[in-house]
Motif scaffolding. Structure first.
Motif, PDB file in Angstrom:
ATOM      1  N   ASP A 132       2.121   3.443 -14.671  1.00 18.76           N
ATOM      2  CA  ASP A 132       1.145   3.440 -13.584  1.00 18.76           C
ATOM      3  C   ASP A 132       1.757   2.822 -12.326  1.00 18.76           C
ATOM      4  O   ASP A 132       2.961   2.536 -12.282  1.00 18.76           O
ATOM      5  N   ALA A 133       0.955   2.600 -11.313  1.00 19.64           N
ATOM      6  CA  ALA A 133       1.447   2.129 -10.019  1.00 19.64           C
ATOM      7  C   ALA A 133       2.179   0.804 -10.100  1.00 19.64           C
ATOM      8  O   ALA A 133       3.065   0.519  -9.284  1.00 19.64           O
ATOM      9  N   ARG A 134       1.831  -0.026 -11.092  1.00 20.49           N
ATOM     10  CA  ARG A 134       2.450  -1.347 -11.202  1.00 20.49           C
ATOM     11  C   ARG A 134       3.464  -1.437 -12.343  1.00 20.49           C
ATOM     12  O   ARG A 134       3.870  -2.535 -12.737  1.00 20.49           O
ATOM     13  N   GLY A 183       7.998  -7.588  -0.704  1.00 27.26           N
ATOM     14  CA  GLY A 183       7.695  -6.577   0.297  1.00 27.26           C
ATOM     15  C   GLY A 183       8.860  -5.658   0.589  1.00 27.26           C
ATOM     16  O   GLY A 183       9.004  -5.138   1.692  1.00 27.26           O
ATOM     17  N   VAL A 184       9.716  -5.456  -0.434  1.00 31.26           N
ATOM     18  CA  VAL A 184      10.901  -4.632  -0.264  1.00 31.26           C
ATOM     19  C   VAL A 184      10.523  -3.147  -0.200  1.00 31.26           C
ATOM     20  O   VAL A 184       9.673  -2.677  -0.959  1.00 31.26           O
ATOM     21  N   ARG A 185      11.167  -2.436   0.692  1.00 33.00           N
ATOM     22  CA  ARG A 185      10.970  -0.994   0.758  1.00 33.00           C
ATOM     23  C   ARG A 185      11.756  -0.340  -0.373  1.00 33.00           C
ATOM     24  O   ARG A 185      12.965  -0.545  -0.499  1.00 33.00           O
ATOM     25  N   LEU A 186      11.078   0.439  -1.204  1.00 29.85           N
ATOM     26  CA  LEU A 186      11.736   1.059  -2.348  1.00 29.85           C
ATOM     27  C   LEU A 186      12.727   2.135  -1.887  1.00 29.85           C
ATOM     28  O   LEU A 186      12.436   2.884  -0.949  1.00 29.85           O
ATOM     29  N   ALA A 192       0.815  -1.215   0.000  1.00 30.24           N
ATOM     30  CA  ALA A 192       0.000   0.000   0.000  1.00 30.24           C
ATOM     31  C   ALA A 192       0.850   1.266   0.000  1.00 30.24           C
ATOM     32  O   ALA A 192       0.410   2.321  -0.481  1.00 30.24           O
ATOM     33  N   ALA A 193       2.089   1.166   0.515  1.00 33.95           N
ATOM     34  CA  ALA A 193       2.939   2.346   0.626  1.00 33.95           C
ATOM     35  C   ALA A 193       3.643   2.691  -0.679  1.00 33.95           C
ATOM     36  O   ALA A 193       4.290   3.741  -0.762  1.00 33.95           O
TER      37      ALA A 193
END
Length: 329
Positions: free
Chosen positions: A48-50, A188-191, A17-18
């Protein structure tokens, strides 16, 4: 386009979600790497988001000066003569960037060039965050031989057609970023997002140790790089670089391994900032710049033996923005 093999990331519940809601994959070609160099072409792929491509845009830009290393980007003065000025395309460029994370290969460089152009045009670039694909590939632990765009493209089977052409480089990066983004989402890696602080004013005065003409004003456009000997650094070596502090004029800088920006251009910029570019590494070396500190090259090995500080190319680019002047004797 690449075939998507994602599983869990394809569902809404699995997507972090983040994560940002949109991206602008950018590539700019420039007259050089110095503070007063100019953009001569720019391309943006909006995703886009993906990571799916929404559209793309490309323009030439008249830099109002010598085009610099034509042997790299292929854009001559004749080609650029009728191109719009940056001020003429600033609004359209801003529309492409607005509300999105700027994605680029060695993003700090592209962002700095864009921010300066907007400052010259007395405007502000609508970018608040950037993402470097070099940093993302490191975060994902991709088994790349080096950090060139071509290596990232090859890893994801993306065919590069015209290296150093802004539109094709942006396309290649967009196609390589999509599977990278989805791999990060699956894990689930933080970008690795970084804040972008726009410039609000611009001065044409060069910094201490920097030539007013930029890195390439004295070169004639050609298909080959003139051989030349670098001038001796006029400043004494102040010692080693200390983490968290500024580079100082006179520091000895060594480079090892591949870089995303042409090596000689990086060396030019270091020289212009008042640094000593060393061809070898010794106990007197202030800093080693390498994108692969585990490569085992002779310079990397010696750096470990001597305790020489090491930074990557992106960090070095940021350090070059604020080099401390040499002390008066």
């Amino acid at each position: 386009m690449l075939e998507d093999h994602t599983t869990a990331a394809s569902s809404s519940a699995a997507w972090p979600a983040a994560y940002p809601h949109g991206y602008a994959v950018v590539d700019v070609e420039t007259t050089g790497l110095a503070r007063d160099d100019r953009i001569i072409s720019a391309a943006v792929y909006r995703l886009d988001a993906r990571g799916e491509v929404e559209d793309h845009w490309y323009t030439l830009v008249n830099p109002e000066r010598d085009p610099g290393p034509v042997w790299i980007h292929g854009l001559t003065s004749e080609v650029l003569e009728g191109a719009p000025l940056f001020a003429d395309i600033a609004e359209e460029f801003a529309t492409r960037l607005d509300g999105r994370v700027l994605v680029a290969h060695n993003a700090v460089f592209d962002w700095q060039m864009i921010a300066r152009e907007y400052a010259r045009a007395e405007r502000e670039a609508p970018v608040r965050q950037r993402l470097c694909t070099i940093a993302l590939s490191k975060t994902l632990g991709l088994p790349l031989p080096n950090h060139k765009l071509a290596s990232l493209a090859a890893h994801f089977s993306v065919v590069q057609q015209r290296a150093h052409h802004a539109l094709d480089d942006a396309r290649v990066l967009a196609e390589a970023f999509r599977p990278s983004l989805r791999a990060a989402a699956r894990s689930g890696v933080r970008l690795p997002l970084h804040e972008c602080r726009p410039l609000t004013e611009w001065s044409t005065a060069p910094r201490i140790g920097q030539q007013a003409s930029g890195g390439y004003g004295g070169y004639r456009p050609s298909s080959w790089r003139p051989s030349r000997k670098r001038p001796a650094c006029p400043y004494p070596n102040p010692g080693r670089y200390e983490e968290g502090k500024r580079l100082k004029q006179g520091m000895r800088i060594a480079f090892s391994g591949d870089t995303s920006v042409e090596r000689e251009l990086l060396e030019d910029r270091a020289t212009e900032a008042g640094l000593h570019v060393a061809t070898s590494l010794s106990r007197l070396t202030s800093l080693l710049v390498t994108n692969d500190p585990d490569s085992g090259t002779s310079k990397v090995v010696k750096a470990g033996q001597y305790g020489t500080p090491v930074v990557d190319e992106a960090a070095f680019g940021q350090l070059l923005e604020d080099v401390e002047p040499a002390r008066e004797p």
